[in-house]
Scaffold this motif. Sequence first.
Motif, PDB file in Angstrom:
ATOM      1  N   ASN A  52       0.805  -1.214   0.000  1.00 39.11           N
ATOM      2  CA  ASN A  52       0.000   0.000   0.000  1.00 39.11           C
ATOM      3  C   ASN A  52       0.839   1.265   0.000  1.00 39.11           C
ATOM      4  O   ASN A  52       1.987   1.266   0.437  1.00 39.11           O
ATOM      5  CB  ASN A  52      -0.930   0.008   1.213  1.00 39.11           C
ATOM      6  CG  ASN A  52      -1.922  -1.135   1.186  1.00 39.11           C
ATOM      7  OD1 ASN A  52      -2.186  -1.721   0.135  1.00 39.11           O
ATOM      8  ND2 ASN A  52      -2.457  -1.479   2.325  1.00 39.11           N
ATOM      9  N   LYS A  53       0.210   2.349  -0.466  1.00 42.09           N
ATOM     10  CA  LYS A  53       0.921   3.629  -0.491  1.00 42.09           C
ATOM     11  C   LYS A  53       1.374   4.001   0.911  1.00 42.09           C
ATOM     12  O   LYS A  53       0.726   3.683   1.898  1.00 42.09           O
ATOM     13  CB  LYS A  53       0.062   4.727  -1.115  1.00 42.09           C
ATOM     14  CG  LYS A  53      -1.247   4.987  -0.450  1.00 42.09           C
ATOM     15  CD  LYS A  53      -2.024   6.012  -1.252  1.00 42.09           C
ATOM     16  CE  LYS A  53      -3.502   5.872  -0.979  1.00 42.09           C
ATOM     17  NZ  LYS A  53      -4.293   6.649  -1.924  1.00 42.09           N
ATOM     18  N   GLY A  54       2.522   4.648   0.955  1.00 44.68           N
ATOM     19  CA  GLY A  54       3.136   4.975   2.232  1.00 44.68           C
ATOM     20  C   GLY A  54       4.182   3.968   2.657  1.00 44.68           C
ATOM     21  O   GLY A  54       4.931   4.204   3.604  1.00 44.68           O
ATOM     22  N   SER A  55       4.264   2.825   1.944  1.00 46.06           N
ATOM     23  CA  SER A  55       5.286   1.820   2.238  1.00 46.06           C
ATOM     24  C   SER A  55       6.624   2.261   1.654  1.00 46.06           C
ATOM     25  O   SER A  55       6.686   2.756   0.535  1.00 46.06           O
ATOM     26  CB  SER A  55       4.919   0.473   1.617  1.00 46.06           C
ATOM     27  OG  SER A  55       3.771  -0.066   2.212  1.00 46.06           O
ATOM     28  N   ILE A  74       6.258   4.005  -1.913  1.00 45.92           N
ATOM     29  CA  ILE A  74       5.146   3.682  -2.809  1.00 45.92           C
ATOM     30  C   ILE A  74       4.090   4.770  -2.622  1.00 45.92           C
ATOM     31  O   ILE A  74       3.705   5.080  -1.497  1.00 45.92           O
ATOM     32  CB  ILE A  74       4.541   2.299  -2.471  1.00 45.92           C
ATOM     33  CG1 ILE A  74       5.609   1.197  -2.557  1.00 45.92           C
ATOM     34  CG2 ILE A  74       3.341   1.996  -3.351  1.00 45.92           C
ATOM     35  CD1 ILE A  74       6.130   0.922  -3.930  1.00 45.92           C
ATOM     36  N   VAL A  75       3.623   5.371  -3.731  1.00 46.98           N
ATOM     37  CA  VAL A  75       2.664   6.470  -3.617  1.00 46.98           C
ATOM     38  C   VAL A  75       1.291   6.119  -4.191  1.00 46.98           C
ATOM     39  O   VAL A  75       0.429   6.994  -4.327  1.00 46.98           O
ATOM     40  CB  VAL A  75       3.218   7.772  -4.244  1.00 46.98           C
ATOM     41  CG1 VAL A  75       4.410   8.277  -3.448  1.00 46.98           C
ATOM     42  CG2 VAL A  75       3.588   7.592  -5.711  1.00 46.98           C
ATOM     43  N   ASP A  76       1.078   4.828  -4.535  1.00 45.47           N
ATOM     44  CA  ASP A  76      -0.256   4.353  -4.894  1.00 45.47           C
ATOM     45  C   ASP A  76      -0.419   2.943  -4.352  1.00 45.47           C
ATOM     46  O   ASP A  76       0.553   2.290  -4.007  1.00 45.47           O
ATOM     47  CB  ASP A  76      -0.483   4.399  -6.410  1.00 45.47           C
ATOM     48  CG  ASP A  76       0.353   3.372  -7.176  1.00 45.47           C
ATOM     49  OD1 ASP A  76       1.277   2.757  -6.578  1.00 45.47           O
ATOM     50  OD2 ASP A  76       0.114   3.182  -8.368  1.00 45.47           O
ATOM     51  N   ASP A  77      -1.660   2.482  -4.228  1.00 44.67           N
ATOM     52  CA  ASP A  77      -1.894   1.120  -3.752  1.00 44.67           C
ATOM     53  C   ASP A  77      -1.641   0.141  -4.888  1.00 44.67           C
ATOM     54  O   ASP A  77      -2.013   0.384  -6.039  1.00 44.67           O
ATOM     55  CB  ASP A  77      -3.327   0.953  -3.237  1.00 44.67           C
ATOM     56  CG  ASP A  77      -3.536   1.655  -1.917  1.00 44.67           C
ATOM     57  OD1 ASP A  77      -2.559   1.801  -1.164  1.00 44.67           O
ATOM     58  OD2 ASP A  77      -4.671   2.064  -1.639  1.00 44.67           O
ATOM     59  N   ASN A  78      -0.981  -0.984  -4.580  1.00 42.37           N
ATOM     60  CA  ASN A  78      -0.656  -1.999  -5.572  1.00 42.37           C
ATOM     61  C   ASN A  78      -1.219  -3.324  -5.096  1.00 42.37           C
ATOM     62  O   ASN A  78      -1.002  -3.715  -3.967  1.00 42.37           O
ATOM     63  CB  ASN A  78       0.865  -2.101  -5.745  1.00 42.37           C
ATOM     64  CG  ASN A  78       1.237  -3.143  -6.765  1.00 42.37           C
ATOM     65  OD1 ASN A  78       1.245  -4.327  -6.474  1.00 42.37           O
ATOM     66  ND2 ASN A  78       1.529  -2.697  -7.960  1.00 42.37           N
ATOM     67  N   CYS A 119       4.059   0.003  -9.812  1.00 41.50           N
ATOM     68  CA  CYS A 119       3.927   0.779  -8.579  1.00 41.50           C
ATOM     69  C   CYS A 119       4.499   2.164  -8.833  1.00 41.50           C
ATOM     70  O   CYS A 119       5.617   2.278  -9.335  1.00 41.50           O
ATOM     71  CB  CYS A 119       4.725   0.140  -7.443  1.00 41.50           C
ATOM     72  SG  CYS A 119       4.117  -1.440  -6.869  1.00 41.50           S
ATOM     73  N   ILE A 140       6.341   5.344  -7.538  1.00 42.96           N
ATOM     74  CA  ILE A 140       7.279   5.590  -6.444  1.00 42.96           C
ATOM     75  C   ILE A 140       7.752   7.031  -6.455  1.00 42.96           C
ATOM     76  O   ILE A 140       7.681   7.720  -7.461  1.00 42.96           O
ATOM     77  CB  ILE A 140       8.521   4.662  -6.537  1.00 42.96           C
ATOM     78  CG1 ILE A 140       9.276   4.901  -7.855  1.00 42.96           C
ATOM     79  CG2 ILE A 140       8.138   3.213  -6.349  1.00 42.96           C
ATOM     80  CD1 ILE A 140      10.660   4.316  -7.896  1.00 42.96           C
ATOM     81  N   GLN A 141       8.232   7.475  -5.319  1.00 46.52           N
ATOM     82  CA  GLN A 141       8.933   8.746  -5.182  1.00 46.52           C
ATOM     83  C   GLN A 141      10.082   8.519  -4.231  1.00 46.52           C
ATOM     84  O   GLN A 141       9.931   7.756  -3.283  1.00 46.52           O
ATOM     85  CB  GLN A 141       8.000   9.845  -4.653  1.00 46.52           C
ATOM     86  CG  GLN A 141       7.023  10.360  -5.672  1.00 46.52           C
ATOM     87  CD  GLN A 141       7.699  11.054  -6.839  1.00 46.52           C
ATOM     88  OE1 GLN A 141       8.716  11.733  -6.699  1.00 46.52           O
ATOM     89  NE2 GLN A 141       7.145  10.864  -8.018  1.00 46.52           N
TER      90      GLN A 141
END
Length: 196
Positions: free
Chosen positions: A116-119, A134-138, A144, A146-147
């Motif tokens: 999930n985003k935030g990971s 990760i900035v979106d849910d996968n 995925c 990423i930033q």
Amino acid sequence: MALITMPSSPAFTTSEWGMRRGVAVSTSPFTGKQQTFKYARATWYAVLSLPPMKRDQAAEWQAFFLSLEGRSNTFLLGDPDAKTRRGTASSASVGASGAIGDSVVNLTLGSGKTLNKGSYIQLNTGANARLHMIVDDNTGNGTCAIQPPLKAAITTSTAVDLTSAQGVFRMDSNDLTWSANELSLYGITFSCTEVV
């Protein structure tokens, strides 16, 4: 440049964690309209404080700081407040190659597994470790977002770490200091920035 091992205890009492970006903004003095240009710079930074500690524990940190030789050497660091991943994936692998500047990566997580985003994820190891979020849910295999974007190309053999994601950091100053009070309790706060 050597990669120095940071002491594992005590845990940080406070942390400021973020990302610095290179974005230029130009505003017309006549219309107020703005133009922006996004440069490649996107680096993690942190300001960390340790709890008061006695000389025995402080000596470990003092030796670590002195071994860094100012800003010469580097160390691995991850966000101390995000040690657990979000989602059900316990492992991942790179599913397809990615180029420098890509902000989407192909990860294989396993059937029915999620990230999930935030990971945070770590790509590569040791002095080549790069920290991303990760900035979106996968949900399972696929792309995925990423930033920050990739700073090094990846292949299907690139290592992926979901459990203790870290990047390579360097101190922000050559001046490394600590303080002690009348009870010989040491206080240490320092700031650092990701190595690009």
